[in-house]
Design a protein around this motif. Structure first.
Motif, PDB file in Angstrom:
ATOM      1  N   PRO A 134       0.813  -1.227   0.000  1.00 27.00           N
ATOM      2  CA  PRO A 134       0.000   0.000   0.000  1.00 27.00           C
ATOM      3  C   PRO A 134       0.843   1.272   0.000  1.00 27.00           C
ATOM      4  O   PRO A 134       0.392   2.318  -0.481  1.00 27.00           O
ATOM      5  N   ALA A 135       2.078   1.193   0.520  1.00 23.68           N
ATOM      6  CA  ALA A 135       2.939   2.379   0.538  1.00 23.68           C
ATOM      7  C   ALA A 135       3.302   2.837  -0.867  1.00 23.68           C
ATOM      8  O   ALA A 135       3.616   4.015  -1.082  1.00 23.68           O
ATOM      9  N   ALA A 136       3.241   1.937  -1.844  1.00 23.28           N
ATOM     10  CA  ALA A 136       3.561   2.283  -3.236  1.00 23.28           C
ATOM     11  C   ALA A 136       2.406   2.997  -3.931  1.00 23.28           C
ATOM     12  O   ALA A 136       2.603   3.602  -4.992  1.00 23.28           O
ATOM     13  N   ARG A 137       1.191   2.873  -3.377  1.00 28.60           N
ATOM     14  CA  ARG A 137       0.012   3.563  -3.903  1.00 28.60           C
ATOM     15  C   ARG A 137      -0.182   3.328  -5.407  1.00 28.60           C
ATOM     16  O   ARG A 137      -0.438   4.246  -6.183  1.00 28.60           O
ATOM     17  N   ARG A 138      -0.075   2.077  -5.801  1.00 26.88           N
ATOM     18  CA  ARG A 138      -0.176   1.754  -7.233  1.00 26.88           C
ATOM     19  C   ARG A 138      -1.542   2.086  -7.817  1.00 26.88           C
ATOM     20  O   ARG A 138      -1.680   2.266  -9.030  1.00 26.88           O
ATOM     21  N   TRP A 139      -2.551   2.154  -6.980  1.00 27.04           N
ATOM     22  CA  TRP A 139      -3.902   2.441  -7.490  1.00 27.04           C
ATOM     23  C   TRP A 139      -3.990   3.835  -8.108  1.00 27.04           C
ATOM     24  O   TRP A 139      -4.901   4.111  -8.888  1.00 27.04           O
ATOM     25  N   GLU A 140      -3.045   4.715  -7.778  1.00 26.51           N
ATOM     26  CA  GLU A 140      -3.076   6.048  -8.362  1.00 26.51           C
ATOM     27  C   GLU A 140      -2.808   6.025  -9.867  1.00 26.51           C
ATOM     28  O   GLU A 140      -3.072   7.002 -10.568  1.00 26.51           O
ATOM     29  N   ARG A 141      -2.286   4.891 -10.349  1.00 28.32           N
ATOM     30  CA  ARG A 141      -2.057   4.729 -11.787  1.00 28.32           C
ATOM     31  C   ARG A 141      -3.265   4.125 -12.500  1.00 28.32           C
ATOM     32  O   ARG A 141      -3.239   3.973 -13.721  1.00 28.32           O
ATOM     33  N   LEU A 172      -9.260  -0.647   1.368  1.00 25.66           N
ATOM     34  CA  LEU A 172      -9.961  -1.264   0.245  1.00 25.66           C
ATOM     35  C   LEU A 172      -9.926  -0.332  -0.961  1.00 25.66           C
ATOM     36  O   LEU A 172     -10.213   0.863  -0.840  1.00 25.66           O
ATOM     37  N   VAL A 173      -9.560  -0.888  -2.105  1.00 24.48           N
ATOM     38  CA  VAL A 173      -9.497  -0.119  -3.348  1.00 24.48           C
ATOM     39  C   VAL A 173     -10.418  -0.768  -4.372  1.00 24.48           C
ATOM     40  O   VAL A 173     -10.257  -1.951  -4.695  1.00 24.48           O
ATOM     41  N   SER A 174     -11.370   0.001  -4.874  1.00 25.25           N
ATOM     42  CA  SER A 174     -12.339  -0.509  -5.848  1.00 25.25           C
ATOM     43  C   SER A 174     -12.067   0.095  -7.224  1.00 25.25           C
ATOM     44  O   SER A 174     -11.625   1.240  -7.335  1.00 25.25           O
ATOM     45  N   TYR A 175     -12.349  -0.691  -8.249  1.00 23.49           N
ATOM     46  CA  TYR A 175     -12.024  -0.301  -9.621  1.00 23.49           C
ATOM     47  C   TYR A 175     -12.968  -1.018 -10.573  1.00 23.49           C
ATOM     48  O   TYR A 175     -13.694  -1.944 -10.195  1.00 23.49           O
ATOM     49  N   VAL A 176     -12.912  -0.593 -11.834  1.00 21.57           N
ATOM     50  CA  VAL A 176     -13.636  -1.290 -12.904  1.00 21.57           C
ATOM     51  C   VAL A 176     -12.694  -1.415 -14.091  1.00 21.57           C
ATOM     52  O   VAL A 176     -12.131  -0.407 -14.555  1.00 21.57           O
ATOM     53  N   THR A 192     -12.768  -5.263  -6.055  1.00 20.90           N
ATOM     54  CA  THR A 192     -12.270  -4.561  -4.880  1.00 20.90           C
ATOM     55  C   THR A 192     -11.134  -5.370  -4.288  1.00 20.90           C
ATOM     56  O   THR A 192     -11.247  -6.587  -4.121  1.00 20.90           O
ATOM     57  N   LEU A 193     -10.018  -4.706  -3.989  1.00 18.87           N
ATOM     58  CA  LEU A 193      -8.839  -5.356  -3.445  1.00 18.87           C
ATOM     59  C   LEU A 193      -8.523  -4.816  -2.059  1.00 18.87           C
ATOM     60  O   LEU A 193      -8.709  -3.627  -1.782  1.00 18.87           O
ATOM     61  N   ARG A 194      -8.023  -5.698  -1.193  1.00 21.70           N
ATOM     62  CA  ARG A 194      -7.564  -5.299   0.131  1.00 21.70           C
ATOM     63  C   ARG A 194      -6.048  -5.102   0.096  1.00 21.70           C
ATOM     64  O   ARG A 194      -5.313  -6.002  -0.306  1.00 21.70           O
TER      65      ARG A 194
END
Length: 239
Positions: A134-141, A172-176, A192-194
């Motif tokens: 989570p420290a890498a915050r990959r969801w921001e991409r 929790l990170v949700s996406y489509v 959704t990923l934990r």
């Protein structure tokens, strides 16, 4: 999983450094190996081809259907189900790859999965899995502009693909995932990923009876935070 999504998954996720890592973890000596959340069987089949006795466990029937028709599939025991279906003391090696661990979102569900794995792995056996740091915050991409790409299916059809981030809340990170065919038809796949921290992973594994040997941050064995891979690659054993 929709059968069309299973086909797209194979194109979008070819053999990579993560597969090499887990294949190496299984070792050169034939062993009884569990691939938990085996999907369409990319790594599962390679493990069997390397001489291991492999069980591929997967909850989604469409993914298993795709795996079962691939070359070499007859060497694998395919099981549709969850970790609760695992037999006791049946495996020397257990794997959860392609961030399957993040699909297990609830704390109770995660603890139950680890308990099932502890029950299924023999004394001295190993467990390895990957989870994004989570420290890498990959969801921001995970935005349409940054993630847009094209996939070419085996029949030559070119599909436009992109990811839309929809929510980030309390780990929790949700996406489509979106897919568009040349005729304009679209298919979407929400998820959704934990995202668990290294400390959370270590604590949960210890509570389940595993000893953590190493946590890597990249597929070349880099320390956590020292690789752009942005991973938490956990290697643990039952002792």
């Amino acid at each position: 999983m929709d059968r069309r999504l299973a086909a797209l998954y194979d194109v979008e996720n070819p053999w990579g450094r993560d597969d090499e890592f887990f294949l190496g973890f299984a070792g050169a000596t034939p062993a009884r190996v569990l691939d938990l959340g085996c999907g369409t069987g990319r790594l599962t089949l390679a493990l069997a081809a390397a001489g291991h006795t492999v069980t591929g466990l997967e909850p989604h029937s469409a993914s298993l259907a795709a795996a079962r028709v691939k070359p070499g599939a007859d060497r694998v025991t395919w099981v549709e189900g969850s970790s609760a279906d695992l037999p006791d003391a049946a495996y020397e090696v257990a794997l959860m790859t392609s961030h399957v661990a993040q699909e297990i979102r609830g704390d109770d569900e995660w603890a139950g999965t680890l308990a099932d794995l502890r029950r299924a792995v023999v004394e001295g056996g190993g467990l390895a899995f990957d989870s994004r740091d989570p420290a890498a915050r990959r969801w921001e991409r995970w935005t349409p502009s940054a993630s847009r790409h094209r996939l070419t299916l085996p029949d030559g059809t070119v599909v436009d693909a992109w990811t839309e981030l929809t929510e980030v809340s309390e780990g929790l990170v949700s996406y489509v995932h979106h897919y568009r065919w040349p005729d304009g038809a679209e298919l979407s796949s929400p998820g959704t990923l934990r995202f668990r921290t290294e400390a959370e992973l270590r604590e949960s594994l210890a509570g389940a009876g595993f000893t953590v040997e190493r946590v890597y941050g990249g597929w070349a064995g880099e320390p956590v935070g020292a690789s752009d891979d942005g991973e938490l690659i956990v290697v643990a054993h039952v002792v």
